[in-house]
Write an enzyme that holds these catalytic residues in place. Structure first.
Site, PDB file in Angstrom:
ATOM      1  CB  SER A  27      -0.733  -0.010   1.409  1.00  0.00           C
ATOM      2  OG  SER A  27      -0.013  -0.328   2.662  1.00  0.00           O
ATOM      3  N   GLY A  60      -2.068  -4.174   1.127  1.00  0.00           N
ATOM      4  CA  GLY A  60      -2.370  -5.259   1.895  1.00  0.00           C
ATOM      5  C   GLY A  60      -1.255  -6.918   1.304  1.00  0.00           C
ATOM      6  CG  ASN A  89       0.247  -5.172   4.512  1.00  0.00           C
ATOM      7  OD1 ASN A  89      -0.129  -4.349   5.029  1.00  0.00           O
ATOM      8  ND2 ASN A  89       1.124  -5.131   2.961  1.00  0.00           N
ATOM      9  CG  ASP A 170      -3.990   4.415   8.096  1.00  0.00           C
ATOM     10  OD1 ASP A 170      -2.698   5.582   8.092  1.00  0.00           O
ATOM     11  OD2 ASP A 170      -4.006   3.925   7.324  1.00  0.00           O
ATOM     12  CG  HIS A 173      -1.895   4.152   4.820  1.00  0.00           C
ATOM     13  ND1 HIS A 173      -2.503   3.071   5.639  1.00  0.00           N
ATOM     14  CD2 HIS A 173      -0.858   2.764   3.758  1.00  0.00           C
ATOM     15  CE1 HIS A 173      -2.518   1.654   4.808  1.00  0.00           C
ATOM     16  NE2 HIS A 173      -1.555   1.658   4.363  1.00  0.00           N
TER      17      HIS A 173
END
Length: 194
Positions: A27, A60, A89, A170, A173
């Site tokens: 991502s 992801g 991840n 979040d 990111h």
């Protein structure tokens, strides 16, 4: 005949100019949460028109998932350079670091077998996963770079993640404002390998 030779020279020179670069990431490279055209890969496309940037990044994605997708990407892109930005991840899911090392090593070897140069991006995980695991995780990238003799690029998020103005809500990111900074950071590494 002269016209044919001239056309052949144009074709050869244009193919030399379009050195394909495959970005194989998650991502952080897939423009998660922002319009794709504002992501750092697309910004680099505009700055490097002499190269073809193929974004093979998927939000992801784990190192295992990227390894499964890699042969098809290598077939379609035939890259001269592969920029590997993977592992975040794996770390967030607490996967064993040995598994990450195996997968990244295999990605490098498969890419090199196709004649591609490699840039491996260091990845760091948040310290709340435990200092021991975080240290082991970071060490994986240093070990791979040394064993496989590939260039290790410092984690491009290191200065961004501490600046709330450059992060999405979040806190994982980068936002659209961070993308030009990432592009400027990565550009010389790409050009230095080609």
């Amino acid at each position: 005949m002269a016209q044919f030779v001239a056309m052949l020279l144009i074709l050869v020179s244009s193919s030399l100019l379009a050195a394909p670069i495959l970005i194989l990431g998650d991502s952080l490279s897939a423009a998660y949460g922002i319009p794709e055209n504002e992501g750092w890969v697309n910004l680099l496309r505009q700055k490097l028109p002499q190269h073809t940037l193929i974004n093979g990044s998927v939000s992801g994605e784990t190192s295992a998932g990227a390894l499964r997708r890699l042969p098809a990407l290598l077939d379609s892109a035939a890259p001269e350079l592969v920029f590997i930005e993977l592992g975040g991840n794996d770390g967030l899911r607490g996967f064993p670091t040995q598994q990450l090392e195996r997968n990244l090593t295999q990605i490098i070897k498969l890419s090199q077998e196709r004649g591609a140069l490699i840039l491996l991006s260091e990845i760091m995980i948040p310290p709340n996963y435990g200092s021991r695991y975080a240290k082991q995780f970071t060490q994986v990238y240093q070990d791979i770079a040394k064993k496989q003799q590939v260039t290790l690029v410092p984690f491009f998020m290191q200065d961004i993640v501490t600046n709330a103005d450059l992060m999405q809500n979040d806190s994982i990111h980068p936002n659209a404002k961070a993308q030009p900074q990432i592009a400027s950071f990565i550009q010389p590494w790409l050009l230095g390998e080609l």
